[in-house]
Design a protein around this motif. Structure first.
Motif, short mmCIF file in Angstrom:
data_model
loop_
_atom_site.label_atom_id
_atom_site.label_comp_id
_atom_site.label_asym_id
_atom_site.label_seq_id
_atom_site.Cartn_x
_atom_site.Cartn_y
_atom_site.Cartn_z
N UNK A 176 0.83 -1.19 0.00
CA UNK A 176 0.00 0.00 0.00
C UNK A 176 0.87 1.25 0.00
N UNK A 177 0.41 2.23 -0.75
CA UNK A 177 1.09 3.52 -0.77
C UNK A 177 0.16 4.54 -0.13
N UNK A 178 0.70 5.36 0.77
CA UNK A 178 -0.12 6.39 1.39
C UNK A 178 -0.52 7.43 0.35
N UNK A 179 -1.77 7.84 0.39
CA UNK A 179 -2.25 8.85 -0.55
C UNK A 179 -1.69 10.22 -0.17
N UNK A 180 -1.32 11.02 -1.18
CA UNK A 180 -0.86 12.37 -0.87
C UNK A 180 -1.98 13.19 -0.24
N UNK A 181 -1.61 14.16 0.56
CA UNK A 181 -2.61 15.03 1.20
C UNK A 181 -3.32 15.83 0.11
N UNK A 182 -4.66 15.75 0.06
CA UNK A 182 -5.38 16.43 -1.02
C UNK A 182 -5.28 17.95 -0.94
N UNK A 183 -5.23 18.56 -2.12
CA UNK A 183 -5.18 20.02 -2.22
C UNK A 183 -6.21 20.48 -3.24
N UNK A 184 -6.97 21.49 -2.90
CA UNK A 184 -7.86 22.15 -3.84
C UNK A 184 -7.32 23.56 -4.05
N UNK A 185 -7.02 23.91 -5.29
CA UNK A 185 -6.54 25.26 -5.57
C UNK A 185 -7.66 26.09 -6.19
N UNK A 186 -7.78 27.31 -5.73
CA UNK A 186 -8.79 28.23 -6.27
C UNK A 186 -8.08 29.53 -6.62
N UNK A 187 -7.86 29.72 -7.90
CA UNK A 187 -7.17 30.91 -8.39
C UNK A 187 -8.15 31.86 -9.06
N UNK A 188 -7.70 33.09 -9.27
CA UNK A 188 -8.54 34.06 -9.95
C UNK A 188 -8.07 35.47 -9.69
N UNK A 220 -6.28 26.13 -1.08
CA UNK A 220 -5.38 27.26 -1.26
C UNK A 220 -5.91 28.20 -2.32
N UNK A 221 -6.00 29.47 -1.98
CA UNK A 221 -6.46 30.42 -2.99
C UNK A 221 -5.38 31.44 -3.32
N UNK A 222 -5.40 31.90 -4.55
CA UNK A 222 -4.40 32.87 -4.97
C UNK A 222 -4.45 33.11 -6.47
N UNK A 223 -3.27 33.30 -7.05
CA UNK A 223 -3.18 33.54 -8.49
C UNK A 223 -2.34 32.49 -9.21
N UNK A 224 -1.50 31.77 -8.44
CA UNK A 224 -0.66 30.75 -9.09
C UNK A 224 -0.65 29.45 -8.30
N UNK A 225 -1.71 29.21 -7.53
CA UNK A 225 -1.75 28.00 -6.72
C UNK A 225 -1.77 26.75 -7.58
N UNK A 226 -2.60 26.75 -8.63
CA UNK A 226 -2.70 25.58 -9.49
C UNK A 226 -1.63 25.49 -10.55
N UNK A 227 -1.07 26.63 -10.95
CA UNK A 227 -0.07 26.64 -12.02
C UNK A 227 1.34 26.42 -11.51
N UNK A 228 1.67 26.95 -10.31
CA UNK A 228 3.05 26.93 -9.84
C UNK A 228 3.23 26.21 -8.50
N UNK A 269 -3.31 33.03 -14.82
CA UNK A 269 -3.99 32.31 -15.90
C UNK A 269 -4.52 31.00 -15.33
N UNK A 270 -5.54 30.41 -15.98
CA UNK A 270 -6.05 29.13 -15.48
C UNK A 270 -4.98 28.04 -15.60
N UNK A 271 -4.91 27.17 -14.59
CA UNK A 271 -3.99 26.04 -14.66
C UNK A 271 -4.51 25.03 -15.68
N UNK A 272 -3.61 24.23 -16.18
CA UNK A 272 -4.02 23.16 -17.11
C UNK A 272 -4.99 22.23 -16.39
N UNK A 273 -6.14 21.98 -17.01
CA UNK A 273 -7.13 21.09 -16.41
C UNK A 273 -8.02 21.76 -15.38
N UNK A 274 -7.89 23.08 -15.20
CA UNK A 274 -8.71 23.78 -14.19
C UNK A 274 -10.15 23.91 -14.65
#
Length: 225
Positions: free
Chosen positions: A2-14, A126-134, A192-197
């Protein structure tokens, strides 16, 4: 094995005043996740720079300030060392200063480690402007909120008036357009929107409707795991 699942992250940019802070905070409460207002880190740096009279063109000194930030989020309260600066960092001068220094590559790099440190169990919004991209490019769910500049200016106007702060709609529109131009055209981590956002236009949505949509998207993501 078994591999431990990474801690989930939701990014909200705009962009500024798109509602991402309100939406991200409420989503975090619903899921009982931790919350990162990444924009507050730049505002905290800006506040520190203004208080210490650090030149806004001295990238090295600003980066050192950012590296030494002692901050924490408690609900909707933001603390810098032992001082509650929730109101102080929302001042227009601090916001404008934060937008100006956020284009500096050294400063952005200085804050990366601090932002990553917020990713702790059971999860992070996490909210910001580059959370999902960077910052969190492998996030479980990436959302990009948008809204017309008129809708955003209206929200900012209401926020300021409700707080007893004088506001002028024409000035707010001009300020938002200038911030959008700076954030979208900067060389490092442009807005800018992250890929797949998932793109969500909040111009005609209430905060509750936006939160419900993000939670539905996250529920769909969890089913796929």
């Amino acid at each position: 094995m078994q591999h431990s699942q990474p801690i989930p992250v939701i990014t909200i940019d705009g962009p500024t005043a798109s509602g991402k802070g309100t939406v991200a905070h409420r989503v975090a409460l619903q899921l009982r996740f931790h919350y990162l207002d990444s924009g507050a880190l730049y505002r905290l740096t800006a506040l520190s720079a203004l208080r210490h009279k650090v030149s806004l063109t001295d990238e090295h000194a600003l980066s050192k300030l950012a590296e030494k930030l002692q901050c924490r989020f408690e609900g909707d309260q933001i603390w810098l060392s032992q001082e509650n600066v929730t109101a102080a960092i929302r001042a227009e001068e601090v916001g404008n200063t934060a937008s100006r220094i956020a284009v500096l590559p050294m400063l952005r790099h200085a804050l990366v480690g601090l932002q990553h440190s917020f990713r702790t169990a059971p999860g992070l919004v996490a909210d910001g402007r580059d959370m999902g991209t960077v910052i969190f490019p492998s996030a479980s769910l990436k959302v990009f909120l948008t809204a017309s500049v008129e809708a955003r200016a209206g929200r900012r106007y209401k926020q300021l008036i409700d707080k007893g702060i004088p506001a002028n709609m024409d000035d707010l529109l001009k300020d938002l357009r200038e911030r959008d131009a700076r954030d979208s055209s900067r060389a490092v981590a442009p807005l800018k929107p992250a890929e797949g956002a998932h793109i969500l236009d909040t111009s005609e949505l209430t905060a509750d409707q936006a939160v419900d949509q993000v939670l539905k998207w996250y529920a769909a993501v969890r089913k796929q795991v």
